[in-house]
Each structure stands twice: as structure tokens, then as C-alpha cells.
Design a protein around this motif. Sequence first.
Motif, PDB file in Angstrom:
ATOM      1  N   TYR A  25       0.823  -1.216   0.000  1.00 21.31           N
ATOM      2  CA  TYR A  25       0.000   0.000   0.000  1.00 21.31           C
ATOM      3  C   TYR A  25       0.857   1.266   0.000  1.00 21.31           C
ATOM      4  CZ  TYR A  25      -4.693  -1.901   0.864  1.00 21.31           C
ATOM      5  OH  TYR A  25      -5.888  -2.519   0.754  1.00 21.31           O
ATOM      6  N   ILE A  26       2.112   1.160   0.327  1.00 19.92           N
ATOM      7  CA  ILE A  26       2.971   2.346   0.429  1.00 19.92           C
ATOM      8  C   ILE A  26       2.972   3.168  -0.856  1.00 19.92           C
ATOM      9  CG2 ILE A  26       5.356   3.141   0.765  1.00 19.92           C
ATOM     10  CD1 ILE A  26       5.607   0.902   2.904  1.00 19.92           C
ATOM     11  N   PRO A  27       3.097   2.560  -2.061  1.00 23.12           N
ATOM     12  CA  PRO A  27       3.033   3.391  -3.271  1.00 23.12           C
ATOM     13  C   PRO A  27       1.691   4.117  -3.438  1.00 23.12           C
ATOM     14  CG  PRO A  27       4.016   1.268  -3.779  1.00 23.12           C
ATOM     15  CD  PRO A  27       3.489   1.182  -2.372  1.00 23.12           C
ATOM     16  N   GLN A  28       0.585   3.463  -3.082  1.00 21.18           N
ATOM     17  CA  GLN A  28      -0.720   4.125  -3.181  1.00 21.18           C
ATOM     18  C   GLN A  28      -0.791   5.297  -2.212  1.00 21.18           C
ATOM     19  OE1 GLN A  28      -4.236   1.719  -2.646  1.00 21.18           O
ATOM     20  NE2 GLN A  28      -5.569   3.497  -2.634  1.00 21.18           N
ATOM     21  N   ILE A  29      -0.273   5.112  -1.005  1.00 16.02           N
ATOM     22  CA  ILE A  29      -0.267   6.192  -0.022  1.00 16.02           C
ATOM     23  C   ILE A  29       0.578   7.358  -0.540  1.00 16.02           C
ATOM     24  CG2 ILE A  29       0.482   6.832   2.310  1.00 16.02           C
ATOM     25  CD1 ILE A  29      -0.186   3.840   3.076  1.00 16.02           C
ATOM     26  N   THR A  30       1.745   7.046  -1.091  1.00 11.58           N
ATOM     27  CA  THR A  30       2.626   8.081  -1.658  1.00 11.58           C
ATOM     28  C   THR A  30       1.920   8.823  -2.787  1.00 11.58           C
ATOM     29  OG1 THR A  30       4.545   6.735  -1.094  1.00 11.58           O
ATOM     30  CG2 THR A  30       4.905   8.483  -2.684  1.00 11.58           C
ATOM     31  N   ASN A  31       1.256   8.074  -3.683  1.00  6.56           N
ATOM     32  CA  ASN A  31       0.511   8.720  -4.777  1.00  6.56           C
ATOM     33  C   ASN A  31      -0.625   9.583  -4.246  1.00  6.56           C
ATOM     34  OD1 ASN A  31       2.118   7.546  -6.726  1.00  6.56           O
ATOM     35  ND2 ASN A  31       0.707   5.867  -7.142  1.00  6.56           N
ATOM     36  N   ASN A  32      -1.335   9.082  -3.240  1.00  8.96           N
ATOM     37  CA  ASN A  32      -2.420   9.867  -2.646  1.00  8.96           C
ATOM     38  C   ASN A  32      -1.897  11.186  -2.104  1.00  8.96           C
ATOM     39  OD1 ASN A  32      -4.291   7.841  -3.167  1.00  8.96           O
ATOM     40  ND2 ASN A  32      -4.215   6.993  -1.115  1.00  8.96           N
ATOM     41  N   PRO A  40     -10.765   5.160  -1.968  1.00  8.70           N
ATOM     42  CA  PRO A  40     -10.609   4.853  -0.545  1.00  8.70           C
ATOM     43  C   PRO A  40     -11.353   3.593  -0.111  1.00  8.70           C
ATOM     44  CG  PRO A  40     -12.235   6.583  -0.810  1.00  8.70           C
ATOM     45  CD  PRO A  40     -11.692   6.282  -2.176  1.00  8.70           C
ATOM     46  N   VAL A  41     -12.207   3.024  -0.965  1.00  5.94           N
ATOM     47  CA  VAL A  41     -13.078   1.923  -0.550  1.00  5.94           C
ATOM     48  C   VAL A  41     -12.289   0.647  -0.228  1.00  5.94           C
ATOM     49  CG1 VAL A  41     -14.981   0.424  -1.262  1.00  5.94           C
ATOM     50  CG2 VAL A  41     -15.040   2.852  -1.804  1.00  5.94           C
ATOM     51  N   GLN A  42     -11.456   0.197  -1.145  1.00  4.14           N
ATOM     52  CA  GLN A  42     -10.740  -1.067  -0.942  1.00  4.14           C
ATOM     53  C   GLN A  42      -9.830  -1.028   0.287  1.00  4.14           C
ATOM     54  OE1 GLN A  42      -7.399  -2.199  -1.280  1.00  4.14           O
ATOM     55  NE2 GLN A  42      -7.974  -4.348  -1.041  1.00  4.14           N
ATOM     56  N   PRO A  43      -9.038   0.039   0.505  1.00  5.11           N
ATOM     57  CA  PRO A  43      -8.207   0.071   1.709  1.00  5.11           C
ATOM     58  C   PRO A  43      -9.021   0.069   3.005  1.00  5.11           C
ATOM     59  CG  PRO A  43      -7.436   1.705   0.141  1.00  5.11           C
ATOM     60  CD  PRO A  43      -8.720   1.155  -0.394  1.00  5.11           C
ATOM     61  N   LEU A  44     -10.182   0.731   3.005  1.00  2.92           N
ATOM     62  CA  LEU A  44     -11.014   0.729   4.208  1.00  2.92           C
ATOM     63  C   LEU A  44     -11.552  -0.675   4.497  1.00  2.92           C
ATOM     64  CD1 LEU A  44     -12.421   2.165   6.549  1.00  2.92           C
ATOM     65  CD2 LEU A  44     -14.322   2.654   4.974  1.00  2.92           C
ATOM     66  N   VAL A  45     -12.026  -1.349   3.463  1.00  6.13           N
ATOM     67  CA  VAL A  45     -12.528  -2.714   3.642  1.00  6.13           C
ATOM     68  C   VAL A  45     -11.394  -3.642   4.084  1.00  6.13           C
ATOM     69  CG1 VAL A  45     -13.591  -4.678   2.458  1.00  6.13           C
ATOM     70  CG2 VAL A  45     -14.440  -2.371   2.049  1.00  6.13           C
ATOM     71  N   ALA A  46     -10.207  -3.457   3.532  1.00  6.16           N
ATOM     72  CA  ALA A  46      -9.056  -4.261   3.945  1.00  6.16           C
ATOM     73  C   ALA A  46      -8.722  -4.020   5.415  1.00  6.16           C
ATOM     74  CB  ALA A  46      -7.842  -3.952   3.069  1.00  6.16           C
ATOM     75  N   ALA A  47      -8.771  -2.774   5.870  1.00  2.00           N
ATOM     76  CA  ALA A  47      -8.481  -2.454   7.274  1.00  2.00           C
ATOM     77  C   ALA A  47      -9.508  -3.093   8.205  1.00  2.00           C
ATOM     78  CB  ALA A  47      -8.440  -0.944   7.485  1.00  2.00           C
ATOM     79  N   PHE A  77      -1.729   0.174   7.302  1.00  2.00           N
ATOM     80  CA  PHE A  77      -1.572   0.625   5.927  1.00  2.00           C
ATOM     81  C   PHE A  77      -2.919   0.819   5.227  1.00  2.00           C
ATOM     82  CE2 PHE A  77       2.707  -1.283   6.536  1.00  2.00           C
ATOM     83  CZ  PHE A  77       3.435  -0.114   6.380  1.00  2.00           C
ATOM     84  N   GLY A  78      -3.906  -0.003   5.558  1.00  2.00           N
ATOM     85  CA  GLY A  78      -5.242   0.187   4.991  1.00  2.00           C
ATOM     86  C   GLY A  78      -5.841   1.510   5.417  1.00  2.00           C
ATOM     87  N   LEU A  79      -5.705   1.827   6.709  1.00  2.00           N
ATOM     88  CA  LEU A  79      -6.240   3.101   7.196  1.00  2.00           C
ATOM     89  C   LEU A  79      -5.461   4.286   6.629  1.00  2.00           C
ATOM     90  CD1 LEU A  79      -7.130   2.254  10.900  1.00  2.00           C
ATOM     91  CD2 LEU A  79      -8.712   2.642   8.987  1.00  2.00           C
ATOM     92  N   LEU A  80      -4.149   4.149   6.529  1.00  2.00           N
ATOM     93  CA  LEU A  80      -3.349   5.232   5.930  1.00  2.00           C
ATOM     94  C   LEU A  80      -3.755   5.468   4.481  1.00  2.00           C
ATOM     95  CD1 LEU A  80       0.251   4.646   7.320  1.00  2.00           C
ATOM     96  CD2 LEU A  80      -1.132   6.705   7.585  1.00  2.00           C
ATOM     97  N   ALA A  81      -3.920   4.379   3.719  1.00  2.00           N
ATOM     98  CA  ALA A  81      -4.324   4.522   2.321  1.00  2.00           C
ATOM     99  C   ALA A  81      -5.720   5.118   2.226  1.00  2.00           C
ATOM    100  CB  ALA A  81      -4.274   3.166   1.608  1.00  2.00           C
ATOM    101  N   PHE A  82      -6.611   4.716   3.125  1.00  2.00           N
ATOM    102  CA  PHE A  82      -7.967   5.252   3.138  1.00  2.00           C
ATOM    103  C   PHE A  82      -7.970   6.756   3.405  1.00  2.00           C
ATOM    104  CE2 PHE A  82     -11.617   6.517   5.799  1.00  2.00           C
ATOM    105  CZ  PHE A  82     -12.636   6.380   4.861  1.00  2.00           C
ATOM    106  N   PHE A  83      -7.322   7.164   4.490  1.00  2.00           N
ATOM    107  CA  PHE A  83      -7.374   8.577   4.869  1.00  2.00           C
ATOM    108  C   PHE A  83      -6.626   9.483   3.894  1.00  2.00           C
ATOM    109  CE2 PHE A  83      -8.533   6.855   9.112  1.00  2.00           C
ATOM    110  CZ  PHE A  83      -9.768   7.516   9.235  1.00  2.00           C
ATOM    111  N   THR A  84      -5.546   8.966   3.310  1.00  2.00           N
ATOM    112  CA  THR A  84      -4.833   9.806   2.349  1.00  2.00           C
ATOM    113  C   THR A  84      -5.568   9.897   1.019  1.00  2.00           C
ATOM    114  OG1 THR A  84      -3.414   7.967   1.623  1.00  2.00           O
ATOM    115  CG2 THR A  84      -2.568   9.404   3.394  1.00  2.00           C
ATOM    116  N   ALA A  85      -6.505   8.971   0.754  1.00  2.00           N
ATOM    117  CA  ALA A  85      -7.267   9.007  -0.498  1.00  2.00           C
ATOM    118  C   ALA A  85      -8.455   9.968  -0.415  1.00  2.00           C
ATOM    119  CB  ALA A  85      -7.760   7.612  -0.863  1.00  2.00           C
ATOM    120  N   LEU A  86      -8.785  10.403   0.789  1.00  2.00           N
ATOM    121  CA  LEU A  86      -9.937  11.312   0.931  1.00  2.00           C
ATOM    122  C   LEU A  86      -9.622  12.716   0.487  1.00  2.00           C
ATOM    123  CD1 LEU A  86     -11.332  10.166   4.388  1.00  2.00           C
ATOM    124  CD2 LEU A  86     -12.124   9.523   2.117  1.00  2.00           C
TER     125      LEU A  86
END
Length: 86
Positions: A25-32, A40-47, A77-86
Motif C-alpha cells: 500500500y505504500i506506493p498508493q499512499i505516496t501517490n495519494n 478509498p473503498v478497498q483500503p477501508l474494507v481491507a483495514a 496501511f489500509g487506514l493510511l491509504a484510506f485517509f490519504t485518499a480522501l
Amino acid sequence: MNTEKFFHYLSWVATTTGLLMYVSYIPQITNNLAGDKGSPVQPLVAAINCTLWVTYGLLKKPRDIPVALANAPGILFGLLAFFTAL
């Protein structure tokens, strides 16, 4: 190789691949963070899923530590990806 040894190795290989899956998820977080937002849906469901599996692994008797370890990074990482995608 006996069955017990097979499952021991299988559990640790699965733990390692689980860790790698959530660290990816780190690259997605960096891109976000760079403004190229993903969904943000998939990372939230994963978390949420990982939270349930960690709870299961720690509350089960006997504890299932490989399951808990493999899923713990998914919460972070799921929560980080979720919150950074908002």
C-alpha cells in the motif's frame, strides 16, 4: 515431510506474503499524498477485514499468532491509504 511440518512452513510463508501485501500500500499512499488519489473503498474494507482477523488470531485459544501478525500491518496501511485518499 509430515503434515505438521508442512502446515508450520505454510503458515509462515502465508504470514510473509500477507505482510508484503499490506506493505504494498505504500506506493498508493505516496501517490495519494502527491495528489494522484486512488479509491478509498478497498483500503477501508481491507483495514476492517484485518481488524477482524487480528481479533480472531489474538482471542482464539490457542492464539493464532501467524494470522494476527500477517494482518496487523493491513490495519495500519489500509487506514493510511484510506485517509490519504480522501
